[in-house]
Design a protein around this motif. Structure first.
Motif, mmCIF file in Angstrom:
data_model
loop_
_atom_site.group_PDB
_atom_site.id
_atom_site.type_symbol
_atom_site.label_atom_id
_atom_site.label_comp_id
_atom_site.label_asym_id
_atom_site.label_seq_id
_atom_site.Cartn_x
_atom_site.Cartn_y
_atom_site.Cartn_z
ATOM 1 N N TYR A 120 -11.621 8.865 4.329
ATOM 2 C CA TYR A 120 -12.349 8.209 3.222
ATOM 3 C C TYR A 120 -13.746 8.759 2.991
ATOM 4 O O TYR A 120 -14.356 8.477 1.971
ATOM 5 C CB TYR A 120 -12.430 6.683 3.451
ATOM 6 N N LEU B 94 0.982 7.465 6.470
ATOM 7 C CA LEU B 94 1.333 7.120 5.092
ATOM 8 C C LEU B 94 2.405 8.086 4.570
ATOM 9 O O LEU B 94 3.368 7.664 3.920
ATOM 10 C CB LEU B 94 0.088 7.145 4.196
ATOM 11 N N ALA C 97 0.825 -1.204 0.000
ATOM 12 C CA ALA C 97 0.000 0.000 0.000
ATOM 13 C C ALA C 97 0.865 1.262 0.000
ATOM 14 O O ALA C 97 0.492 2.281 -0.586
ATOM 15 C CB ALA C 97 -0.938 0.001 1.206
ATOM 16 N N GLN D 182 -4.973 3.993 -3.176
ATOM 17 C CA GLN D 182 -3.834 3.743 -2.283
ATOM 18 C C GLN D 182 -4.214 4.062 -0.838
ATOM 19 O O GLN D 182 -3.861 3.337 0.095
ATOM 20 C CB GLN D 182 -2.635 4.592 -2.715
ATOM 21 N N CYS E 31 1.781 -1.110 14.088
ATOM 22 C CA CYS E 31 0.624 -1.914 13.652
ATOM 23 C C CYS E 31 0.676 -3.350 14.154
ATOM 24 O O CYS E 31 -0.332 -4.065 14.069
ATOM 25 C CB CYS E 31 0.545 -1.932 12.126
ATOM 26 N N LEU F 291 -6.235 1.207 0.556
ATOM 27 C CA LEU F 291 -5.412 0.057 0.921
ATOM 28 C C LEU F 291 -4.596 0.328 2.184
ATOM 29 O O LEU F 291 -4.432 -0.541 3.043
ATOM 30 C CB LEU F 291 -4.487 -0.317 -0.247
ATOM 31 N N PHE F 292 -4.087 1.558 2.322
ATOM 32 C CA PHE F 292 -3.299 1.891 3.517
ATOM 33 C C PHE F 292 -4.195 1.906 4.756
ATOM 34 O O PHE F 292 -3.811 1.412 5.821
ATOM 35 C CB PHE F 292 -2.584 3.230 3.344
ATOM 36 N N ALA G 58 -4.772 -1.630 5.672
ATOM 37 C CA ALA G 58 -3.562 -2.271 6.211
ATOM 38 C C ALA G 58 -3.249 -1.781 7.621
ATOM 39 O O ALA G 58 -2.545 -2.455 8.372
ATOM 40 C CB ALA G 58 -2.365 -2.019 5.287
ATOM 41 N N THR G 59 -3.739 -0.600 7.981
ATOM 42 C CA THR G 59 -3.463 -0.048 9.307
ATOM 43 C C THR G 59 -4.714 -0.027 10.182
ATOM 44 O O THR G 59 -4.683 0.541 11.272
ATOM 45 C CB THR G 59 -2.872 1.373 9.205
ATOM 46 N N ASN G 60 -5.830 -0.611 9.689
ATOM 47 C CA ASN G 60 -7.021 -0.755 10.521
ATOM 48 C C ASN G 60 -7.536 0.618 10.979
ATOM 49 O O ASN G 60 -7.889 0.817 12.132
ATOM 50 C CB ASN G 60 -6.640 -1.629 11.734
#
Lengths: 161, 147
Positions: B43, B63, A29, B27, A60, B30-31, B34-36
């Motif tokens: 968003y 990010l 990502a 992107q 994380c 997805l980030f 990936a980081t919950n």
């Protein structure tokens, strides 16, 4: 009004196992295609026992499931923000953004390593901002392996206004 | 990723390889996954603009930090190691705008047996507005020393 927080008063200790799939999703990502993160053979040729976890993924590793009934209206979690614990009774202004981080990484981490992260609020400070009063909350995180080896340290802050 | 950089080849004043890139909404999705991260400013356009008054959804601070770290280790090569990063979030970034990550070497030394260089870095908008200044320490291999 915010209140003073005593050392050791607001502490969170979480443990998580490092998983290649989790950090590879993160690295993909980010677009960080370092072969150390994806190619075990390349990593071994460079002295590692397996692929290497990207260091910025460290916070994380101990991420916990997010339960829908634990969300605030803005989607952040009750009692917690990305940096660490944040009790609701601190009664902070609602809009939050990261202030900055200082991170130290002491060694490489690999899949299967178990990380325990201890996060503590070390300061809550009211300040006058350009667009009104704001509150700066500071956390310190210490990350260790199961053997107690120091992996990382982080001092991070959040601005609420 | 560039070729491996060795400690002996780096001088104070050297520039790290700059990175110019935009962050797409996909992107960011997805980030966030990936980081919950469920924070709606990242968003939910209506929430970000109408409730919080931003011009668009906001690129995650972590990010941007990860992109800076990527620029540092892309420059240093696969045998480099990020040992320290210190950054301040000064202003927000929005998707699709061009972000510029640059850095200059400010020092080099042997620390606890590891060869390291210090880098002062900046993330800027295309118009030069400073988004994220900071500094980092990157460990580099030495010539003739195997991993």
């Amino acid at each position: 009004m915010t209140r003073h927080v005593k050392p050791g008063e607001i502490v969170e200790v979480l443990t998580g196992e490092v998983m290649a799939r989790d950090f590879q999703r993160w690295a993909a990502a980010v677009g960080d295609l370092n072969p150390l993160y994806f190619d075990a053979e390349f990593a071994r040729a460079n002295g590692h026992r397996d692929v290497v976890m990207p260091p910025m993924f460290l916070p994380c590793v101990t991420s916990q499931p997010t339960f829908l009934d634990a969300l605030r209206p803005d989607g952040t979690r009750k009692g917690r923000v990305a940096m660490g614990p944040l009790p609701e009774d601190l009664d902070l202004p609602p809009r939050r953004m990261g202030g900055g981080d200082r991170r130290w990484f002491y060694r490489c981490v690999h899949p299967g390593d178990v990380i325990t992260s201890r996060r503590e609020i070390t300061g809550i400070e009211e300040k006058a901002g350009k667009s009104g009063p704001l509150v700066v909350v500071t956390w310190e995180t210490i990350d260790r392996t199961g053997d107690g080896d120091l992996v990382g340290r982080c001092v991070s802050s959040m601005i609420a206004r | 990723m560039t070729d491996q950089v060795y400690y002996e080849d780096v001088s104070v004043g050297d520039q790290i390889t700059p990175a110019r890139l935009g962050v797409s909404r996909a992107q960011m999705f997805l980030f966030g996954a990936a980081t919950n991260n469920a924070h709606r400013i990242h968003y939910d356009y209506k929430w970000a603009t109408e409730r919080e008054g931003y011009p668009d959804i906001l690129v995650h601070g972590p990010l941007q930090a990860a992109l800076m770290a990527r620029a540092l280790t892309d420059w240093g090569g696969p045998r480099s190691r990020l040992a320290r990063i210190d950054l301040q979030n000064r202003a927000f970034a929005v998707p699709d705008e061009e972000l510029v990550f640059t850095g200059v070497v400010t020092g080099k030394r042997i620390e606890d047996g590891e060869a390291v260089v210090d880098v002062a870095f900046r993330e800027e908008r295309d118009n030069g507005e400073l988004l994220m200044p900071g500094s980092a320490t990157v460990a580099l291999p030495r010539r003739g020393v195997t991993a």
